[in-house]
Structure formats: C-alpha cells, structure tokens
Design an enzyme around this catalytic site. Structure first.
Site, PDB file in Angstrom:
ATOM      1  N   ASP A 165       0.855  -1.182   0.000  1.00 37.87           N
ATOM      2  CA  ASP A 165       0.000   0.000   0.000  1.00 37.87           C
ATOM      3  C   ASP A 165       0.899   1.243   0.000  1.00 37.87           C
ATOM      4  O   ASP A 165       1.840   1.314  -0.778  1.00 37.87           O
ATOM      5  CB  ASP A 165      -0.949  -0.043   1.202  1.00 37.87           C
ATOM      6  CG  ASP A 165      -2.068   0.981   1.103  1.00 37.87           C
ATOM      7  OD1 ASP A 165      -3.094   0.676   0.485  1.00 37.87           O
ATOM      8  OD2 ASP A 165      -1.907   2.103   1.626  1.00 37.87           O
ATOM      9  N   TYR A 173      -3.029  11.069   1.879  1.00 39.39           N
ATOM     10  CA  TYR A 173      -3.509  11.099   0.492  1.00 39.39           C
ATOM     11  C   TYR A 173      -3.415  12.513  -0.063  1.00 39.39           C
ATOM     12  O   TYR A 173      -2.991  12.722  -1.207  1.00 39.39           O
ATOM     13  CB  TYR A 173      -4.949  10.585   0.432  1.00 39.39           C
ATOM     14  CG  TYR A 173      -5.059   9.096   0.645  1.00 39.39           C
ATOM     15  CD1 TYR A 173      -5.309   8.244  -0.425  1.00 39.39           C
ATOM     16  CD2 TYR A 173      -4.902   8.534   1.904  1.00 39.39           C
ATOM     17  CE1 TYR A 173      -5.407   6.881  -0.242  1.00 39.39           C
ATOM     18  CE2 TYR A 173      -4.987   7.174   2.101  1.00 39.39           C
ATOM     19  CZ  TYR A 173      -5.233   6.347   1.022  1.00 39.39           C
ATOM     20  OH  TYR A 173      -5.307   4.984   1.202  1.00 39.39           O
ATOM     21  N   HIS A 179      -4.375  -7.710  -0.456  1.00 44.03           N
ATOM     22  CA  HIS A 179      -3.661  -6.464  -0.236  1.00 44.03           C
ATOM     23  C   HIS A 179      -2.836  -6.470   1.046  1.00 44.03           C
ATOM     24  O   HIS A 179      -1.801  -5.812   1.127  1.00 44.03           O
ATOM     25  CB  HIS A 179      -4.694  -5.333  -0.190  1.00 44.03           C
ATOM     26  CG  HIS A 179      -4.116  -3.966  -0.116  1.00 44.03           C
ATOM     27  ND1 HIS A 179      -3.339  -3.429  -1.118  1.00 44.03           N
ATOM     28  CD2 HIS A 179      -4.211  -3.005   0.840  1.00 44.03           C
ATOM     29  CE1 HIS A 179      -2.984  -2.194  -0.792  1.00 44.03           C
ATOM     30  NE2 HIS A 179      -3.494  -1.922   0.397  1.00 44.03           N
TER      31      HIS A 179
END
Length: 379
Positions: A180, A306, A357
């Site tokens: 990630d 982000y 993931h």
C-alpha cells in the site's frame, strides 16, 4: 540541540479512553439499512452493528494491548516529529536489518504474525541464517506516531525519515519492504538511500502503466478488470481523503462506528476473503487495527497522507535490486512488463494463488517465506 534519543515506548491506553469508546458505541446513531443484500452500497448495517456490539461488550483490549506489547517499541524525533516504531532485534547477531512499512487502512498490527518468525526463524523451524532485525514504524499521523502539525509529510519525506531512522538505529546496511503506501515509501527508500539500502521488496505498483495491449495476456486482463473496478466502485475513499481529508475526519474521530465501517469495508474489498473478511482475519485482529486509528483520533491525520502524496509525488530513480510478490486479490495486481521500465534492478518476481492487499496479515507464512527467499541473496 536536536533530540536524537531512542525512547522506550509501551502501549498503555487509559481507562478513560476505553470507557468513552464504550459509551460512544452504545450511543451510536445508526443510519437505515442499505437497500441491497450485499456490500455494494458499503459496509452492511447488520455487520457493523454486530461488530460494534462485540467491540463494546466483548472485545478485550487489555489482552490485545498486552499481546502487542510483546514487541519492543520505541519513539524518536525525526524532522520535529515523534515516530513510534517496533524494533525487534533477532537473537542471531548477524541478522539482516529490515524495515517494514504499512499503509492505509493498516498499522503495525498487520505485522503481528510475522515479526517473530522473521526475527527468530529457528523457533519456527527455519534457518538462523534467514534472521532479520525487524523495524516497523507507524506512519506519521497513524497509530502512536505523532500527527504532523505542518504540511509536507508525504511519502517522500516519510521515506527519508525511515532511512534516517535506520541510520539512527546503527544500521549501515539494510533492506526494506512495503505494501500500500508502504510500497511507495519503500520505493523512496530505495531511491534516496542506495548506499545503505541493499534491496527493496514490493507488493503494489499503482503508478505502473501498461504497454501494448493489442493482445493482452490473461494476467493483464485480470489486472485491467481490477483497475476498472477500483476506479468505478472502490476508490471513493481515496478521492475524499486526497481532496478533503479534514471533512471526513470529523465523523471518523467522533464516531467509532464510522471509523470501524470505513476500515472494515476495505478488509472486505481488499482481502482474499471469498465475500466476508472474517474468513481471513479474526474479528479481534481487525478491531486491533481499528483501535490504532481510534485511540489517538487518527481519522483526519491518516487521511491527510492522500492529500499530501497525490499532488506532490515526483518520479524517483530506483537502481537497487527489486523484488515483487503478486497476490491475486491485490487492489491492482502488478504486471511484470508494466513495472520493469521503472525498475532496472528488478530481479525477483513471485506470483501466488492466495492472498490480497494485506499479505503479512492474510498469508503470514507465505509472506515470511517470500521475504526470506528474496533477501537471502543480499546477506
């Protein structure tokens, strides 16, 4: 004078925080149920209520806290920010230093099943020559690391900070692994610290772009389908957190049910779980991870990564050796021909038939064997 001390840390959540958590869970104002019989409108009401009821009345944080405290933990100040990290040294003195980087919505909890076999392989039937000294930092604004109080803490600055951390711990040669955001951070480490970072290992390459698709392979078709699904149905969280992280933070920091639902959806979507996250991860494990967001109110601070990273990332040249592991339920499984142009040192490519993931969390034995096998050539 800059404080470069390494300070011991132990997780010790106050009773006041736990009492407040239970009160909030019991007082949750619930929305009406979704209008479908699956997860396509989001985390189902009945499941969130079930998990939150368990969280309030049956989940034993003190035992989970004690389990996490079996790892040696510390804090240190880098670039004015206190970073929390696990630093589990191997009993084998010649072990290789390894820095593991998590992402969102993960935490150091992702690594709780792999730290011990990585550091002490002989205890788990392995070879002492495969031992690692494991360093697993909490990202800034995540877990027990401090929250940035100024802009600039994107993946590049975090990568620099983690390489500084390894030097501060006395490791002049080490390897790095990440998934990630951790993949992006590990990429930075490999680019900016090639004198000390001997090799990197990744599981995600969201920035990779396809070449000629006039006759796509089955793997390329699968990845294109996953990418389209992510773009159309699964990336709303990312758009929100990369544009208005403060707005989403109010609900996440105020409501434990909201924070749980926000994260549980991704454990459903991004694990190889055959439709239900508890087919792969225990409820306690998932709540351990949610707790690391709830305890210090990290809903907004974690989302800001982000905002920081989507708008400012620059292309970095990675020349150190690189290995990839590909898991079928990854958000967008990497394709070798797509990532090769970015990694001239690509020297390892492994594909697995199970896992998603959160590889260290979902398939810890595979993850451990993969890291042992890849990094063995750099000892």
């Amino acid at each position: 004078m800059t404080d470069e001390s390494i300070r011991p840390f132990r997780i010790d959540v106050s009773d006041e925080i736990l009492d407040d958590l239970r009160r909030r869970l019991h007082a949750t104002r619930w929305p009406e149920a979704e209008l479908v019989d699956d997860w396509t409108q989001g985390t189902p009401l009945s499941y969130v209520q079930e998990v939150c009821g368990y969280w309030a009345d049956d989940y034993d944080w003190r035992s989970r806290e004690s389990a996490l405290n079996r790892f040696d933990q510390f804090t240190t100040t880098i670039d004015g920010l206190d970073l929390h990290f696990v630093h589990q040294r191997s009993p084998h003195d010649d072990a290789m230093p390894l820095v593991l980087s998590h992402g969102w919505p993960g935490s150091i909890v992702e690594f709780h099943k792999v730290v011990e076999p990585l550091t002490d392989p002989t205890k788990f039937g392995g070879d002492p020559s495969d031992a690692f000294h494991v360093v697993a930092p909490s990202l800034p604004g995540y877990g027990f690391s401090a929250k940035p109080t100024e802009t600039g803490w994107g993946v590049e600055k975090i990568g620099h900070a983690f390489s500084t951390l390894m030097a501060r711990l006395g490791y002049d040669r080490y390897v790095a692994q990440g998934g990630d955001w951790g993949s992006a951070i590990t990429n930075v480490i490999g680019a900016v610290d090639p004198e000390h970072c001997a090799a990197i290992h990744l599981t995600l390459a969201m920035g990779a772009r396809p070449g000629d698709l006039s006759n796509p392979t089955p793997d390329e078709v699968h990845t294109l389908e996953r990418a389209a699904y992510y773009r159309d149905w699964d990336s709303g969280y990312s758009k929100q957190q990369s544009t208005r992280p403060q707005t989403v933070g109010y609900g996440l920091v105020d409501s434990p049910a909201a924070q749980a639902a926000w994260i549980l959806e991704k454990f459903w979507a991004w694990t190889d779980c055959d439709g239900h996250p508890e087919n792969v991860l225990s409820r306690d494990e998932m709540l351990d991870n949610v707790m690391l967001y709830w305890i210090n109110g990290n809903g907004a601070s974690s989302a800001r990564l982000y905002w920081e990273s989507f708008s400012t990332r620059t292309k970095l040249d990675v020349t150190v050796p690189v290995g990839f592991a590909v898991f079928p339920a990854e958000i967008v499984p990497p394709i070798r021909s797509w990532v090769e142009p970015s990694y001239p040192g690509l020297c390892h490519w492994a594909e697995y038939d199970k896992g998603g993931h959160f590889a260290a969390f979902e398939v810890p034995n595979v993850f451990v064997d993969e890291l042992r096998g890849f990094f063995r050539q750099f000892r």
